[in-house]
Design an enzyme around this catalytic site. Structure first.
Site, PDB file in Angstrom:
ATOM      1  N   PRO A 101      15.804  49.122  39.986  1.00  0.00           N
ATOM      2  CA  PRO A 101      14.521  49.418  40.681  1.00  0.00           C
ATOM      3  C   PRO A 101      13.697  48.032  40.823  1.00  0.00           C
ATOM      4  O   PRO A 101      13.637  47.463  39.944  1.00  0.00           O
ATOM      5  CB  PRO A 101      13.805  50.368  39.721  1.00  0.00           C
ATOM      6  N   GLY A 103      10.018  45.832  41.091  1.00  0.00           N
ATOM      7  CA  GLY A 103       8.875  45.472  40.629  1.00  0.00           C
ATOM      8  C   GLY A 103       8.369  46.504  39.430  1.00  0.00           C
ATOM      9  O   GLY A 103       7.273  46.911  39.372  1.00  0.00           O
ATOM     10  N   SER A 108      14.653  42.752  38.694  1.00  0.00           N
ATOM     11  CA  SER A 108      14.977  42.701  40.082  1.00  0.00           C
ATOM     12  C   SER A 108      15.023  41.368  40.549  1.00  0.00           C
ATOM     13  O   SER A 108      16.171  40.917  41.124  1.00  0.00           O
ATOM     14  CB  SER A 108      14.534  43.718  40.626  1.00  0.00           C
ATOM     15  N   ASP A 151      13.818  35.600  32.024  1.00  0.00           N
ATOM     16  CA  ASP A 151      14.536  36.643  32.842  1.00  0.00           C
ATOM     17  C   ASP A 151      15.807  36.176  33.476  1.00  0.00           C
ATOM     18  O   ASP A 151      16.882  36.736  33.338  1.00  0.00           O
ATOM     19  CB  ASP A 151      13.500  37.218  33.813  1.00  0.00           C
TER      20      ASP A 151
HETATM   21  O1  PMV Z   1       7.966  42.506  34.329  1.00  0.00           O
HETATM   22  P1  PMV Z   1       8.677  41.276  34.700  1.00  0.00           P
HETATM   23  O2  PMV Z   1      10.349  41.739  34.695  1.00  0.00           O
HETATM   24  O3  PMV Z   1       8.269  40.424  35.612  1.00  0.00           O
HETATM   25  O4  PMV Z   1       8.684  40.401  33.059  1.00  0.00           O
HETATM   26  C1  PMV Z   1       7.906  39.510  33.149  1.00  0.00           C
HETATM   27  C2  PMV Z   1       8.171  38.866  31.588  1.00  0.00           C
HETATM   28  C3  PMV Z   1       6.744  38.071  31.375  1.00  0.00           C
HETATM   29  O5  PMV Z   1       6.903  37.617  29.924  1.00  0.00           O
HETATM   30  C4  PMV Z   1       5.551  38.731  31.717  1.00  0.00           C
HETATM   31  C5  PMV Z   1       6.675  36.480  32.279  1.00  0.00           C
HETATM   32  C6  PMV Z   1       7.821  35.674  32.034  1.00  0.00           C
HETATM   33  O6  PMV Z   1       7.952  34.752  32.953  1.00  0.00           O
HETATM   34  O7  PMV Z   1       8.369  35.808  31.010  1.00  0.00           O
END
Ligand code: PMV
Length: 316
Positions: A101, A103, A108, A151
């Site tokens: 999914p 956002g 993703s 990520d």
């Molecule tokens: O929600 P996501 O999958 O974009 O996760 C971001 C994680 C953060 O710690 C908020 C940002 C990052 O770059 O680590």
């Protein structure tokens, strides 16, 4: 010739947001994937097909990737970079198919960056995982310059890792992870900026919270070594308190967390928050009770940890 690569979605078990400010985090790749297929064409263009639409850019204007809509920018950046060092390319078609999914904090965009790097570069020469990771973080930074890189790292290597050490964590106990999607899309960049403001307004408290997060992650590692699932769950709920304090939660997420409380050992936001998903550690026998506890408009599924990370192959 087709170059096909796939990379997994991810969850952040501990440490989102604080990781952007240098504290460690624990992440896991999960069993949902994006697959990217790249082929040569003779059209003089790069054509990118995804569920967000199609974009076709002439090879001669790939270098203007900064002008492209953000959804497609990382892919144009990657094509420009890879084609630049491989002259005589007459055209490319890149097709992205995903069951992740979009956002909602499941990585993703990072998984797309990792799989696209592996897929396009596979047409020319095989890169190492380290090279794929480096290039995919650069691509992700074209839309989110503050990215911690956590990520893309877990999407590349798979399994459960501590970041930034990239140490693999052997989860000897079976984590029954439930992912519940609030169906509210979020914007990671905006949430990260909000946390930056919190930090600017109260440097002292933010620094204490970073220390608490670092301590918590140290304790989680011990708890995992001891196979103590109940304590692991409590640590997740402890982490949620820190996320509440930096204001990346909202009524919908709090409502979901509270509904899942009676059947979970611990529940928290995963990812940037302000929408997106929550994760809950749920005992096997309670899994069937989950749908009745959540509002009908929320989607949930149970996730298994993916051990493979990015994979790629060439089909003649
Ligand atoms: O929600 P996501 O999958 O974009 O996760 C971001 C994680 C953060 O710690 C908020 C940002 C990052 O770059 O680590």
């Amino acid at each position: 010739m087709k170059s096909i690569a796939s990379a997994p979605a991810k969850i952040i078990l501990f440490g989102e947001h604080f990781v952007v400010h240098g504290t460690p985090a624990i992440l896991a790749a999960i069993d949902k994937r994006v697959t990217v297929t790249s082929t040569f064409t003779e059209n003089g263009t790069v054509k990118i097909n995804s569920e967000l639409g199609t974009l076709e850019v002439s090879i001669s204007s790939l270098y203007k990737y900064k002008e492209v809509e953000s959804e497609f920018r990382p892919f144009v950046y990657l094509t420009n970079k890879i084609i630049d060092s491989n002259q005589n390319v007459k055209g490319l078609e890149i097709t992205i198919n995903s069951d992740i999914p979009i956002g909602v904090g499941l990585g993703s965009s990072s998984a797309c960056c990792v799989a696209t790097t592996a897929s396009i570069s596979g047409l020319f020469k095989e890169l190492s995982s380290e090279e794929i990771l480096k290039m995919s973080i650069e691509a992700e930074k074209t839309i989110f310059p503050d990215s911690s890189g956590a990520d893309c790292t877990v999407c590349t290597y798979g399994g459960m890792i501590e970041y930034p050490s990239i140490e693999k964590i052997d989860n000897t106990f079976d984590l029954n992870l439930l992912i519940a999607n609030s169906m509210i899309p979020h914007n990671t960049k905006n949430s990260v900026e909000k946390v930056n403001k919190f930090k600017e307004n109260d440097e002292e408290r933010f620094s204490q919270l970073c220390d608490l997060e670092t301590k918590l992650i140290g304790e989680v590692i011990t708890v995992m070594k001891n196979n103590d699932t109940a304590a692991f769950g409590l640590k997740m709920s402890e982490n949620q308190k820190y996320l509440e304090e930096i204001q990346v939660s909202n009524d919908t997420l709090r409502g979901m967390i509270s509904s899942l409380k009676e059947i979970s050992l611990g529940t928290k936001i995963t990812g940037a928050g302000d929408g997106g998903c929550v994760i809950a550690l749920v005992k096997d026998e309670n899994m069937s009770k989950v749908p009745a506890l959540l509002p009908k408009d929320k989607k949930c599924f149970s996730a298994k940890i993916d051990t493979k990370g990015v994979v790629w192959k060439i089909e003649k």
